[in-house]
Structures are given as structure tokens and as C-alpha cells.
Design an enzyme around this catalytic site. Structure first.
Site, PDB file in Angstrom:
ATOM      1  N   ASP A  21      47.594  41.783  43.745  1.00  0.00           N
ATOM      2  CA  ASP A  21      46.861  42.901  43.135  1.00  0.00           C
ATOM      3  C   ASP A  21      47.803  43.856  42.404  1.00  0.00           C
ATOM      4  O   ASP A  21      48.954  44.034  42.804  1.00  0.00           O
ATOM      5  CB  ASP A  21      46.088  43.652  44.235  1.00  0.00           C
ATOM      6  CG  ASP A  21      44.968  44.516  43.659  1.00  0.00           C
ATOM      7  OD1 ASP A  21      44.575  44.291  42.497  1.00  0.00           O
ATOM      8  OD2 ASP A  21      44.497  45.415  44.378  1.00  0.00           O
ATOM      9  N   ASN A  51      35.139  39.102  40.389  1.00  0.00           N
ATOM     10  CA  ASN A  51      35.940  39.421  39.198  1.00  0.00           C
ATOM     11  C   ASN A  51      35.244  39.073  37.877  1.00  0.00           C
ATOM     12  O   ASN A  51      35.706  39.471  36.802  1.00  0.00           O
ATOM     13  CB  ASN A  51      37.328  38.762  39.258  1.00  0.00           C
ATOM     14  CG  ASN A  51      38.275  39.426  40.243  1.00  0.00           C
ATOM     15  OD1 ASN A  51      39.128  38.767  40.842  1.00  0.00           O
ATOM     16  ND2 ASN A  51      38.161  40.745  40.429  1.00  0.00           N
TER      17      ASN A  51
HETATM   18  C1  IPE Z   1      41.108  41.124  44.695  1.00  0.00           C
HETATM   19  O1  IPE Z   1      41.540  42.123  43.854  1.00  0.00           O
HETATM   20  C2  IPE Z   1      41.023  39.847  43.950  1.00  0.00           C
HETATM   21  C3  IPE Z   1      42.281  39.302  43.463  1.00  0.00           C
HETATM   22  C4  IPE Z   1      43.480  39.757  43.694  1.00  0.00           C
HETATM   23  C5  IPE Z   1      42.131  38.143  42.661  1.00  0.00           C
HETATM   24  P1  IPE Z   1      40.543  43.139  43.130  1.00  0.00           P
HETATM   25  O2  IPE Z   1      41.396  44.013  42.312  1.00  0.00           O
HETATM   26  O3  IPE Z   1      39.471  42.392  42.442  1.00  0.00           O
HETATM   27  O4  IPE Z   1      39.895  43.897  44.374  1.00  0.00           O
HETATM   28  P2  IPE Z   1      39.193  45.314  44.474  1.00  0.00           P
HETATM   29  O5  IPE Z   1      38.150  45.365  43.397  1.00  0.00           O
HETATM   30  O6  IPE Z   1      40.243  46.354  44.269  1.00  0.00           O
HETATM   31  O7  IPE Z   1      38.643  45.350  45.862  1.00  0.00           O
HETATM   32  C1  IPE Z   2      45.024  41.466  40.279  1.00  0.00           C
HETATM   33  O1  IPE Z   2      45.334  42.559  39.499  1.00  0.00           O
HETATM   34  C2  IPE Z   2      44.592  40.263  39.479  1.00  0.00           C
HETATM   35  C3  IPE Z   2      43.172  39.955  39.565  1.00  0.00           C
HETATM   36  C4  IPE Z   2      42.271  40.581  40.271  1.00  0.00           C
HETATM   37  C5  IPE Z   2      42.723  38.852  38.778  1.00  0.00           C
HETATM   38  P1  IPE Z   2      44.214  43.569  39.002  1.00  0.00           P
HETATM   39  O2  IPE Z   2      43.770  43.116  37.669  1.00  0.00           O
HETATM   40  O3  IPE Z   2      43.158  43.722  40.011  1.00  0.00           O
HETATM   41  O4  IPE Z   2      45.064  44.890  38.870  1.00  0.00           O
HETATM   42  P2  IPE Z   2      44.568  46.362  39.170  1.00  0.00           P
HETATM   43  O5  IPE Z   2      44.078  46.371  40.587  1.00  0.00           O
HETATM   44  O6  IPE Z   2      43.483  46.672  38.192  1.00  0.00           O
HETATM   45  O7  IPE Z   2      45.786  47.203  38.991  1.00  0.00           O
HETATM   46 MG    MG Z   3      42.873  45.038  41.567  1.00  0.00          MG
END
Ligand code: IPE
Ligand code: IPE
Ligand code: MG
Length: 244
Positions: free
Chosen positions: A30, A78
Site C-alpha cells: 500500500d 479496487n
Molecule cells: C488494499 O489497499 C489493496 C491492495 C493493496 C491491493 P487499498 O488501498 O485498496 O485499501 P484501503 O482502501 O485503504 O482499505
Molecule cells: C497500493 O497503493 C496499490 C493498490 C491498491 C493497487 P495505493 O494505490 O492504494 O496507494 P495509496 O493508498 O492511494 O497511497
Molecule cells: Mg491504498
């Protein structure tokens, strides 16, 4: 648990090999978006950098003897993200698979995709099938959770058992019907970027996992971050409900 092999360290205290009591680490990758935002770049750019960090970490984990690595690449939730961002993530995965196929002998990982493949593009699905087939005899496992949600996973497991005519099931039956049936449960779950939640990841398998949270954003997380997480893991006492 009987531990035959303890972790090994170099004279200056660097981790060389994990012990028998750490077989599986799962990563919630993340913080790609925040990493990019902090640099005035697009979220897509953050995912490109995140993909580089992912490859380095897989190589490191392989080197220290982990049997299974699971990474959360894309959740069932997502899809709520902008189309361009979703396409970028899927495109990065395709490129990764192309590299694995082109340099098969360099990789010692059996690739397994966990999640629902139905919603993915046909070209990605074909590449996934091909890579899974071509890496099936490698020794270590890399699970990529893609279009994955733990609730969906448990639901499909139960439906599978119902379709087999079951009217009652055991914990073992459910475990065997999950995408991760062939893997030991994760010993350690690492989440980067400060959030302390599972976001629908491995709900069943995480029953006795240790958790490690770090503020470091995923693109900045590398082998030394993994080593820190493992060192923290080795300071924990796992009791599994018993008295030590
Ligand atoms: C969880 O991260 C999913 C992945 C890392 C692929 P998100 O960024 O989607 O989770 P939330 O929305 O902060 O809970
Ligand atoms: C994790 O990084 C990757 C996926 C969820 C695909 P994020 O895209 O969630 O990054 P933040 O949480 O917005 O910083
Ligand atoms: Mg995220």
C-alpha cells in the site's frame, strides 16, 4: 511446534536465511498513490515504482529461503478506482508476466494467481494461464492476489462445497476449497503506508498470523524493510492459544 532449522545471520547480524518457523509472508503493498502525490506525480507513476519494489522484494524473499510469498496487487474493491489507474495496474502485471516468461530460468517461483479471473481482460487471463503452467514445477510459491477479496474467496469456497453436494462442512473442507489450499497459512502479514487494516485480505488464513505495520510507503519499501519486519517477527511469541 518443533523447529529444526533456526534463522541464520551473518557475523554482522544480517539475516541470511529464515528458519522453519517462517514459511509464508503476505504483503499488503500500500501507498503507491501517496508516494506519487508527495512527488507531484500521477498515481500511475506511483504504481510503476511500486512494481519495481515488488520485483526486488520477491527476489530477496526467494534468496532468504521463504517458501511462500503472497502479495495483494488488486482487490475486488479496487475496481472503484479511475479507469486509467486500473488499466495501468493491469498493464504493469502483464509486463511483469512477459518478463517472467522471457526469463524463465532466472526465476525460481511458481506463480499462482488468487482471486477471480472472470473479470480480467482476455489477454491478461491467457498470460496468467501460460505463466502458471510454465512455472508449475518451480520450488517456491508466489501468490499474486488479483481481483481478490477474502469474503468472495470464502463465499466461492462454500458454493463449491455445496455444488459437490455437501450439507455440512469442516474447517478443513473450507481451507481446502480456498485459493490458497496448497499453501501454509501466512506466518506474517506486512502492510506498508501506515494503514492498520486488512482491507479484505486473507481473512480466513490470517487467524494466527503476526502483523507488522510500517509507515514506509510501498515504493520505498525494499529488502531492508523486509528484514526489519522479519526481525520484529522473531521477537514475537506465538502461542496459538496454548500456554508457553
Ligand atoms: C488494499 O489497499 C489493496 C491492495 C493493496 C491491493 P487499498 O488501498 O485498496 O485499501 P484501503 O482502501 O485503504 O482499505
Ligand atoms: C497500493 O497503493 C496499490 C493498490 C491498491 C493497487 P495505493 O494505490 O492504494 O496507494 P495509496 O493508498 O492511494 O497511497
Ligand atoms: Mg491504498
Amino acid at each position: 511446534m518443533e523447529i529444526n532449522n533456526r534463522p541464520q545471520y551473518s557475523p554482522d547480524g544480517r539475516l541470511l536465511r529464515v528458519g522453519d518457523d517462517l514459511k509464508h509472508i503476505a504483503f499488503i503493498m500500500d501507498g503507491n498513490g501517496r508516494w506519487a502525490k508527495a512527488r507531484g506525480k500521477s498515481r500511475e507513476h506511483g504504481h510503476t515504482e511500486g512494481a519495481k519494489a515488488f520485483e526486488k522484494i520477491v527476489e530477496y524473499c526467494e534468496g532468504i529461503g521463504l517458501e511462500v510469498i503472497t502479495v495483494y496487487a488488486f482487490s475486488t474493491e479496487n475496481w472503484k478506482r479511475p479507469k486509467d489507474e486500473v488499466e495501468k495496474i493491469m498493464g504493469l502485471l502483464e509486463k511483469y508476466l512477459d518478463r517472467v516468461i522471457a526469463r524463465l530460468s532466472d526465476y525460481d517461483v511458481k506463480l499462482r494467481f488468487i482471486g477471480s479471473k472472470n473479470e480480467l481482460s482476455e489477454s491478461l487471463r491467457l498470460k496468467i494461464d501460460k505463466t502458471e503452467r510454465m512455472t508449475k514445477d518451480k520450488s517456491r510459491v508466489l501468490n499474486i492476489a488479483l481481483n481478490y477479496g477474502a469474503r468472495a474467496e470464502i463465499t466461492q469456497a462454500v458454493n463449491k462445497l455445496i455444488s459437490e453436494g455437501r450439507t455440512a462442512v469442516t474447517e478443513q473442507d473450507i481451507g481446502n476449497a480456498l485459493y490458497t489450499a496448497e499453501c501454509p497459512d501466512p506466518d506474517l502479514i506486512v502492510r506498508t503506508a501506515g494503514e492498520q487494516r486488512l482491507s479484505n485480505f486473507l481473512l480466513w488464513q490470517a487467524a494466527y498470523a503476526e502483523f507488522y505495520f510500517t509507515e514506509t510507503l510501498w515504493p520505498d519499501f525494499g529488502p531492508s524493510g523486509v528484514e526489519e519486519a522479519i526481525n520484529a517477527y522473531y521477537k514475537r511469541t506465538r502461542r496459538f492459544g496454548a500456554v508457553k
